[in-house]
Design an enzyme around this catalytic site. Structure first.
Site, PDB file in Angstrom:
ATOM      1  N   GLU A 321       0.917  -0.712  -0.279  1.00  0.00           N
ATOM      2  CA  GLU A 321      -0.241   0.053   0.223  1.00  0.00           C
ATOM      3  C   GLU A 321       1.247   1.785   0.115  1.00  0.00           C
ATOM      4  O   GLU A 321       1.943   1.668   0.567  1.00  0.00           O
ATOM      5  CB  GLU A 321      -0.642  -0.285   1.854  1.00  0.00           C
ATOM      6  CG  GLU A 321      -1.783   1.405   1.469  1.00  0.00           C
ATOM      7  CD  GLU A 321      -2.856   1.115   2.605  1.00  0.00           C
ATOM      8  OE1 GLU A 321      -3.626   2.313   2.885  1.00  0.00           O
ATOM      9  OE2 GLU A 321      -2.546   0.510   3.370  1.00  0.00           O
ATOM     10  N   ASN A 379      -4.699   5.005  -2.102  1.00  0.00           N
ATOM     11  CA  ASN A 379      -5.961   5.874  -0.793  1.00  0.00           C
ATOM     12  C   ASN A 379      -6.650   6.367  -2.215  1.00  0.00           C
ATOM     13  O   ASN A 379      -6.059   7.798  -2.227  1.00  0.00           O
ATOM     14  CB  ASN A 379      -5.450   6.265   0.383  1.00  0.00           C
ATOM     15  CG  ASN A 379      -5.522   5.065   1.214  1.00  0.00           C
ATOM     16  OD1 ASN A 379      -6.295   4.212   1.496  1.00  0.00           O
ATOM     17  ND2 ASN A 379      -3.831   5.007   1.599  1.00  0.00           N
ATOM     18  N   GLU A 411      -8.233   2.342  -2.617  1.00  0.00           N
ATOM     19  CA  GLU A 411      -9.407   2.082  -2.367  1.00  0.00           C
ATOM     20  C   GLU A 411     -10.356   3.198  -1.355  1.00  0.00           C
ATOM     21  O   GLU A 411      -9.540   4.644  -0.862  1.00  0.00           O
ATOM     22  CB  GLU A 411      -7.889   2.039  -0.137  1.00  0.00           C
ATOM     23  CG  GLU A 411      -7.229   0.577  -1.013  1.00  0.00           C
ATOM     24  CD  GLU A 411      -6.425   0.676   0.815  1.00  0.00           C
ATOM     25  OE1 GLU A 411      -6.703   1.370   1.342  1.00  0.00           O
ATOM     26  OE2 GLU A 411      -5.770   0.215   0.120  1.00  0.00           O
ATOM     27  N   ASP A 438     -12.462  -0.017   1.660  1.00  0.00           N
ATOM     28  CA  ASP A 438     -10.953   0.503   3.386  1.00  0.00           C
ATOM     29  C   ASP A 438     -11.820   0.513   5.084  1.00  0.00           C
ATOM     30  O   ASP A 438     -13.147   1.616   4.695  1.00  0.00           O
ATOM     31  CB  ASP A 438     -10.626   2.435   3.082  1.00  0.00           C
ATOM     32  CG  ASP A 438      -9.027   2.187   3.708  1.00  0.00           C
ATOM     33  OD1 ASP A 438      -8.044   0.316   4.433  1.00  0.00           O
ATOM     34  OD2 ASP A 438      -8.205   3.339   4.150  1.00  0.00           O
ATOM     35  N   GLU A 488      -6.042  -5.202   8.458  1.00  0.00           N
ATOM     36  CA  GLU A 488      -5.655  -4.337   8.697  1.00  0.00           C
ATOM     37  C   GLU A 488      -4.667  -4.413  10.151  1.00  0.00           C
ATOM     38  O   GLU A 488      -5.522  -4.299  10.983  1.00  0.00           O
ATOM     39  CB  GLU A 488      -6.135  -2.987   8.614  1.00  0.00           C
ATOM     40  CG  GLU A 488      -6.169  -2.846   6.713  1.00  0.00           C
ATOM     41  CD  GLU A 488      -6.671  -1.096   6.768  1.00  0.00           C
ATOM     42  OE1 GLU A 488      -6.176  -0.475   6.100  1.00  0.00           O
ATOM     43  OE2 GLU A 488      -8.645  -0.925   6.960  1.00  0.00           O
TER      44      GLU A 488
END
Length: 532
Positions: A321, A379, A411, A438, A488
């Site tokens: 990520e 993101n 995300e 997310d 996560e």
């Protein structure tokens, strides 16, 4: 279109005409006033600041024969309200400088009038001298009082604060002031509010212009509550910014702090807020960051850090990520909480998001060319998703980076899914880009909503790790919808083992590796590979 200062000069001229008379040709008078405005603006912007410039400008008004006593009162009231926004910069500093200048303008005006009168004083009879004293008294009254409400103005408030020890300042702001002023009439509303606030006993009340009223007293929360009570018959709601007496400080500083606290009360939707130095410093820090953010983007200070994403079944790295970081020259490394919200508020989130996406796609393409077919996850801000050109922009970035769409995962948050971003999500999915929700479980969406969205992955919020039963059912239901599940915030070997036993597909967290930059060889700490 005429410059704004030309409009202000015209308004000033009309005010002078109402207060007294305009000598000579009107166009010449307007030009002279505009020159005086330019001098005032230049004086405010000058470093070091010198307020004594105002003495000369006040004297010039008398020299221009614009010397009727009401002229200076109207001038101070008009310029104090209208000049600061035209100058720009830090409004709190500009407002203080303008008020200092206008105080000197007043002094210069009165001094010039007195000097002009000295030569004629001996020729005055007794009645003329009495009249002149009345004019001077009236002028002083106008200089220290608001012309609409009759209350002390900001100049007199500052004098009152400077003279008093152990007193606090409460700054009231009227909610929905523009709407109420349009409905009731601005002057009618202000006069009525002033009349009600005069009922407060033992309290110095001043009107600072527009919707701001100042109360000087000792027990500030009690005074603020009392002010709300006396205003109830008017159906007027107020919020208050409080500066406690113990804080001390110069009048200008206390006014600035009270305005800041009033802004907090409005921001937090509270009846009142008390000034806190620590919060003020945090606000100033955010303002400095917001001012520096555009150049940070231009100078390449916004960089991407990568946190590895592991397949839990065999602990293989399947991607990373990309997370934005701000490396300020000579300063600490800043994470998203320090600047992403600022970027959203200032409209810079779109170029910032594109910048991170471009860097991440180029890095993933570099890994792929070196034989590491990895996914990179980025993101996506709600504001980015609202851009109609987003799908085309993503396609362009992928093409220029040489990265297949399937190697990119975007995300989104639950709030985006609940808003009107479905069409953009559909177009992104049609490109072949993967979509992940997310922080699932922290908002309002449900598993039934997931089946309607073109997403392929659900990223479970770290809070799920504390609820094994809920975690088990959520993973099972996501799998029933043919969705990949990523956990996560994995921080321990026990959490990793639990997730593996429940069939969770992938995971990330400090247990595996912290976000790190890609070095010159493309290596990311914790990933176990590098680009040769």
């Amino acid at each position: 279109m005429r410059p704004a200062r030309a409009d202000l000069a015209e308004e000033w001229l009309r005010g002078i005409a109402r207060a007294g008379f305009v000598p000579g040709v009107r166009a010449r008078a307007r030009a002279a006033l505009q020159e005086l405005l330019e001098e005032l603006v230049a004086a405010v912007r000058a470093e070091p600041f010198d307020a004594s410039v105002g003495d000369r400008i006040g004297a010039e008004l008398v020299d221009l024969r614009m010397s009727a006593p009401p002229v200076i009162g109207m001038t101070v009231h008009l310029l104090a309200a209208e000049l600061p926004p035209l100058i720009g910069g830090d409004l709190s500093i500009v407002r203080v400088r303008v008020l200092d200048l206008l105080e000197h303008v007043t002094t210069g005006f009165v001094t010039a009038q007195r000097n002009a009168a000295v030569g004629a004083a001996e020729q005055m009879n007794r009645s003329e001298k009495i009249h002149w004293r009345r004019v001077q008294t009236d002028l002083q009254q106008r200089l220290q009082h608001d012309p609409v409400t009759g209350l002390p103005n900001e100049q007199q408030l500052r004098q009152h604060l400077a003279a008093g020890d152990g007193i606090g300042l409460c700054l009231l702001g009227i909610d929905r002031f523009p709407e109420l002023a349009d409905t009731l009439g601005r002057d009618t509303l202000l006069t009525a509010v002033a009349a009600m606030l005069r009922q407060l006993t033992g309290v110095f009340v001043a009107h600072l212009g527009n919707d701001e009223f100042a109360l000087v007293a000792e027990d500030l929360p009690k005074v603020a509550d009392e002010a709300r009570r006396v205003l109830l018959p008017l159906h007027v709601d107020v919020r208050a910014g409080l500066v406690e007496a113990a804080g001390g400080g110069a009048p200008d500083d206390r006014l600035r702090d009270a305005r800041l606290a009033l802004g907090w009360a409005r921001q937090d939707r509270r009846d009142h807020a008390v000034f806190e130095p620590a919060r003020a410093e945090a606000d100033r820090r955010r303002h400095r960051l917001a001012a520096d953010l555009p150049s940070a983007l231009d100078n390449g200070e916004i960089v991407a850090y990568y946190q590895p994403l592991y397949r839990l079944a065999d602990r293989a790295v399947i991607g990373a990520e990309a997370l934005a970081r701000w490396q300020r020259p000579g300063g600490p490394l800043l994470g998203p909480p320090d600047f992403i919200t600022l970027a959203e508020h200032t409209g810079l989130i779109r170029p910032l998001g594109r910048h991170v996406l471009e860097r991440a796609c180029r890095q993933a393409a570099r890994w792929r060319r070196a034989g590491h077919d990895l996914m990179v996850s980025v993101n996506l801000s709600p504001l980015q998703l609202s851009e109609p050109t987003l799908p085309a922009d993503v396609a362009d970035i992928l093409h220029r980076a040489g990265l297949p769409p399937g190697n990119l995962q975007l995300e989104i948050t639950e709030s985006v899914a609940l808003d009107d971003g479905y069409a953009a999500l559909r177009r992104l999915a049609d490109l072949g880009v993967r979509l992940a929700m997310d922080d699932f479980g922290t908002g309002y969406s449900s598993l039934s909503l997931l089946s309607k969205l073109p997403i392929s992955t659900v990223k479970l919020a770290a809070e799920f790790l504390a609820e094994p039963a809920v975690l088990r059912h959520t993973i099972a239901l996501c799998h029933a919808l043919d969705l990949t599940v990523t956990a996560e915030g994995i921080e321990t070997a026990e959490q990793e083992a639990l997730l593996r036993s429940l069939g969770c597909d992938t995971g990330q967290g400090y247990h595996f590796g912290r976000p790190s930059p890609a070095d010159s060889r493309g290596c990311v700490a914790g990933c176990g590979f590098h680009v040769a």
